[in-house]
Design a protein around this motif. Sequence first.
Motif, PDB file in Angstrom:
ATOM      1  N   LEU A 277       0.841  -1.200   0.000  1.00  0.00           N
ATOM      2  CA  LEU A 277       0.000   0.000   0.000  1.00  0.00           C
ATOM      3  C   LEU A 277       0.879   1.254   0.000  1.00  0.00           C
ATOM      4  CD1 LEU A 277      -2.650  -1.144   2.643  1.00  0.00           C
ATOM      5  CD2 LEU A 277      -2.595  -1.555   0.173  1.00  0.00           C
ATOM      6  N   ALA A 278       1.998   1.206   0.723  1.00  0.00           N
ATOM      7  CA  ALA A 278       2.920   2.337   0.726  1.00  0.00           C
ATOM      8  C   ALA A 278       3.575   2.512  -0.642  1.00  0.00           C
ATOM      9  CB  ALA A 278       3.994   2.136   1.802  1.00  0.00           C
ATOM     10  N   LEU A 279       3.891   1.401  -1.295  1.00  0.00           N
ATOM     11  CA  LEU A 279       4.527   1.468  -2.625  1.00  0.00           C
ATOM     12  C   LEU A 279       3.571   1.992  -3.700  1.00  0.00           C
ATOM     13  CD1 LEU A 279       6.436  -1.935  -2.468  1.00  0.00           C
ATOM     14  CD2 LEU A 279       7.497   0.327  -2.623  1.00  0.00           C
ATOM     15  N   ALA A 280       2.262   1.909  -3.446  1.00  0.00           N
ATOM     16  CA  ALA A 280       1.277   2.347  -4.429  1.00  0.00           C
ATOM     17  C   ALA A 280       0.982   3.840  -4.349  1.00  0.00           C
ATOM     18  CB  ALA A 280      -0.028   1.563  -4.237  1.00  0.00           C
ATOM     19  N   LEU A 281       1.614   4.528  -3.405  1.00  0.00           N
ATOM     20  CA  LEU A 281       1.373   5.964  -3.242  1.00  0.00           C
ATOM     21  C   LEU A 281       2.047   6.766  -4.351  1.00  0.00           C
ATOM     22  CD1 LEU A 281       1.912   6.105   0.624  1.00  0.00           C
ATOM     23  CD2 LEU A 281      -0.266   6.428  -0.586  1.00  0.00           C
ATOM     24  N   PRO A 282       1.634   8.016  -4.559  1.00  0.00           N
ATOM     25  CA  PRO A 282       2.243   8.861  -5.603  1.00  0.00           C
ATOM     26  C   PRO A 282       3.732   9.088  -5.375  1.00  0.00           C
ATOM     27  CG  PRO A 282       0.179   9.827  -4.807  1.00  0.00           C
ATOM     28  CD  PRO A 282       0.502   8.674  -3.894  1.00  0.00           C
ATOM     29  N   GLU A 283       4.402   9.590  -6.399  1.00  0.00           N
ATOM     30  CA  GLU A 283       5.849   9.800  -6.381  1.00  0.00           C
ATOM     31  C   GLU A 283       6.291  10.689  -5.222  1.00  0.00           C
ATOM     32  OE1 GLU A 283       9.635   9.060  -8.241  1.00  0.00           O
ATOM     33  OE2 GLU A 283       7.657   8.224  -8.616  1.00  0.00           O
ATOM     34  N   ALA A 284       5.478  11.658  -4.867  1.00  0.00           N
ATOM     35  CA  ALA A 284       5.829  12.570  -3.779  1.00  0.00           C
ATOM     36  C   ALA A 284       5.926  11.852  -2.438  1.00  0.00           C
ATOM     37  CB  ALA A 284       4.796  13.702  -3.685  1.00  0.00           C
ATOM     38  N   TYR A 285       5.404  10.630  -2.380  1.00  0.00           N
ATOM     39  CA  TYR A 285       5.427   9.851  -1.141  1.00  0.00           C
ATOM     40  C   TYR A 285       6.417   8.684  -1.242  1.00  0.00           C
ATOM     41  CZ  TYR A 285       1.495  12.532   0.549  1.00  0.00           C
ATOM     42  OH  TYR A 285       0.698  13.562   0.982  1.00  0.00           O
ATOM     43  N   ALA A 286       7.496   8.875  -1.997  1.00  0.00           N
ATOM     44  CA  ALA A 286       8.497   7.819  -2.164  1.00  0.00           C
ATOM     45  C   ALA A 286       9.155   7.446  -0.843  1.00  0.00           C
ATOM     46  CB  ALA A 286       9.566   8.266  -3.162  1.00  0.00           C
ATOM     47  N   ILE A 287       9.161   8.365   0.117  1.00  0.00           N
ATOM     48  CA  ILE A 287       9.792   8.072   1.402  1.00  0.00           C
ATOM     49  C   ILE A 287       8.932   7.155   2.271  1.00  0.00           C
ATOM     50  CG2 ILE A 287       8.801  10.031   2.686  1.00  0.00           C
ATOM     51  CD1 ILE A 287      11.538  10.368   4.020  1.00  0.00           C
ATOM     52  N   THR A 288       7.632   7.086   1.994  1.00  0.00           N
ATOM     53  CA  THR A 288       6.719   6.330   2.859  1.00  0.00           C
ATOM     54  C   THR A 288       7.085   4.848   2.955  1.00  0.00           C
ATOM     55  OG1 THR A 288       4.965   7.897   2.303  1.00  0.00           O
ATOM     56  CG2 THR A 288       4.295   5.833   3.341  1.00  0.00           C
ATOM     57  N   PRO A 289       7.371   4.135   1.849  1.00  0.00           N
ATOM     58  CA  PRO A 289       7.777   2.726   1.987  1.00  0.00           C
ATOM     59  C   PRO A 289       9.052   2.553   2.814  1.00  0.00           C
ATOM     60  CG  PRO A 289       7.247   3.236  -0.298  1.00  0.00           C
ATOM     61  CD  PRO A 289       7.301   4.537   0.440  1.00  0.00           C
ATOM     62  N   VAL A 290       9.976   3.496   2.720  1.00  0.00           N
ATOM     63  CA  VAL A 290      11.217   3.392   3.487  1.00  0.00           C
ATOM     64  C   VAL A 290      10.934   3.582   4.972  1.00  0.00           C
ATOM     65  CG1 VAL A 290      13.560   4.291   3.743  1.00  0.00           C
ATOM     66  CG2 VAL A 290      12.479   4.264   1.493  1.00  0.00           C
ATOM     67  N   ILE A 291       9.974   4.438   5.296  1.00  0.00           N
ATOM     68  CA  ILE A 291       9.562   4.623   6.689  1.00  0.00           C
ATOM     69  C   ILE A 291       8.990   3.310   7.235  1.00  0.00           C
ATOM     70  CG2 ILE A 291       7.941   5.823   8.209  1.00  0.00           C
ATOM     71  CD1 ILE A 291      10.247   7.567   7.256  1.00  0.00           C
ATOM     72  N   VAL A 292       8.241   2.607   6.405  1.00  0.00           N
ATOM     73  CA  VAL A 292       7.684   1.312   6.803  1.00  0.00           C
ATOM     74  C   VAL A 292       8.792   0.288   7.022  1.00  0.00           C
ATOM     75  CG1 VAL A 292       6.246  -0.629   6.039  1.00  0.00           C
ATOM     76  CG2 VAL A 292       5.462   1.726   5.668  1.00  0.00           C
ATOM     77  N   VAL A 293       9.733   0.208   6.088  1.00  0.00           N
ATOM     78  CA  VAL A 293      10.833  -0.751   6.191  1.00  0.00           C
ATOM     79  C   VAL A 293      11.710  -0.456   7.406  1.00  0.00           C
ATOM     80  CG1 VAL A 293      12.959  -1.535   5.086  1.00  0.00           C
ATOM     81  CG2 VAL A 293      10.863  -1.331   3.739  1.00  0.00           C
ATOM     82  N   THR A 294      11.903   0.821   7.705  1.00  0.00           N
ATOM     83  CA  THR A 294      12.702   1.206   8.872  1.00  0.00           C
ATOM     84  C   THR A 294      12.118   0.621  10.154  1.00  0.00           C
ATOM     85  OG1 THR A 294      13.362   3.272   7.796  1.00  0.00           O
ATOM     86  CG2 THR A 294      13.631   3.158  10.180  1.00  0.00           C
ATOM     87  N   GLN A 295      10.795   0.639  10.261  1.00  0.00           N
ATOM     88  CA  GLN A 295      10.159   0.067  11.441  1.00  0.00           C
ATOM     89  C   GLN A 295      10.467  -1.421  11.564  1.00  0.00           C
ATOM     90  OE1 GLN A 295       7.500  -2.256  11.737  1.00  0.00           O
ATOM     91  NE2 GLN A 295       7.325  -2.035  13.967  1.00  0.00           N
ATOM     92  N   THR A 296      10.513  -2.112  10.440  1.00  0.00           N
ATOM     93  CA  THR A 296      10.820  -3.547  10.455  1.00  0.00           C
ATOM     94  C   THR A 296      12.179  -3.813  11.082  1.00  0.00           C
ATOM     95  OG1 THR A 296       9.535  -3.857   8.428  1.00  0.00           O
ATOM     96  CG2 THR A 296      11.065  -5.605   9.022  1.00  0.00           C
ATOM     97  N   LEU A 297      13.172  -3.041  10.679  1.00  0.00           N
ATOM     98  CA  LEU A 297      14.520  -3.258  11.201  1.00  0.00           C
ATOM     99  C   LEU A 297      14.608  -2.916  12.690  1.00  0.00           C
ATOM    100  CD1 LEU A 297      16.868  -4.350   9.518  1.00  0.00           C
ATOM    101  CD2 LEU A 297      15.031  -3.403   8.118  1.00  0.00           C
ATOM    102  N   VAL A 298      13.986  -1.805  13.094  1.00  0.00           N
ATOM    103  CA  VAL A 298      13.983  -1.440  14.515  1.00  0.00           C
ATOM    104  C   VAL A 298      13.283  -2.521  15.326  1.00  0.00           C
ATOM    105  CG1 VAL A 298      13.095   0.217  16.207  1.00  0.00           C
ATOM    106  CG2 VAL A 298      14.061   1.035  14.052  1.00  0.00           C
ATOM    107  N   GLU A 299      12.181  -3.022  14.812  1.00  0.00           N
ATOM    108  CA  GLU A 299      11.406  -4.029  15.537  1.00  0.00           C
ATOM    109  C   GLU A 299      12.172  -5.344  15.664  1.00  0.00           C
ATOM    110  OE1 GLU A 299       6.983  -4.542  15.060  1.00  0.00           O
ATOM    111  OE2 GLU A 299       7.676  -6.315  13.977  1.00  0.00           O
TER     112      GLU A 299
END
Length: 322
Positions: A277-299
């Motif tokens: 769902l994060a990857l399907a966002l517009p180009e201006a939200y390219a950082i959103t998937p990385v924010i999601v992945v960051t949580q995975t590593l912290v967790e």
Amino acid sequence: MEWLERHQIVIYLAALVLGAVAGLVLPGGASALELAIYPVLGALLYATFLQVPFTALTRAFRDVRFLSATMVLNFVVVPVVVAAAAIALIPLPQAVLLGVLLVLLTPCIDYVIVFSGLAGGAHQRLLAAAPLLMLAQMVALPLLLALFMGPGLADIVEIGPFLEAFLILIVLPLGLAWATETFAARHRSGERITSVMNAAMVPLMAVTLFVVVAGQFPKIEDQVGAVVSVVPLYVAFLVVMAGLGLLLARVFRLDVPSSRALIFSGATRNSLVVLPLALALPEAYAITPVIVVTQTLVELIGMVIYVRAVPWLVPAQARSIR
């Protein structure tokens, strides 16, 4: 498989670093890597959903006390915590906020079972509750996002790509997993498929992290500070949810294994399922998937600590939490 599971956090960190390096050194290859994201992520989600016993859904209704505590923690307590932290206390840019909301509002349904078991938690109860948690978050997430982000959410989410990602990367793997489970209940070859996919979980996760970070890094290399800024928020979430999970276990008078499992359920999030769902966002939200992945590593790093800390919070000597 045991070696991979034992070293999975190191493998994931290596995949993350290699992905960032690949995205930085070969920015022209980002487009090709983006094409690989859907197939790799689809395979990973299929393997993930295979661990959820949808064919035994009715078992979740038998343990009313644990199920009630799990639902209250994840769909009442967690949204309040997220609203307080990510909206009221720590103002974030909209694209970063959306990533935080996507990942923190969805409870984990896969490796939480493994980590809970390692800490002596009632992982079988989490396994039985997983289908309901999955279905509940699919219903609750759109409502919670609309509540937290307001009417502007409709301007951010383009329904076409969003619906495509949902159907291809969530509904399709979910349906295939359900069909495989049904087939495996009658045929040995179905069991083999399940075993192979379970063994492939760690490599698929590593490849997914690599292609997502490598594909998105060239777009957000000037926003690395924003990515780093959410790390303390994710760490704080793990700390706060340990305490709140313990408190709710006392309220519901759960026994020791169930209390430990509840704490894990409140702390772990479902980043893999919301990533499409994060990857399907517009180009201006390219950082959103990385924010999601960051949580995975912290967790994942946090789970290493949880496996040791939760038995200390809920000692085995106590017969129940009162």
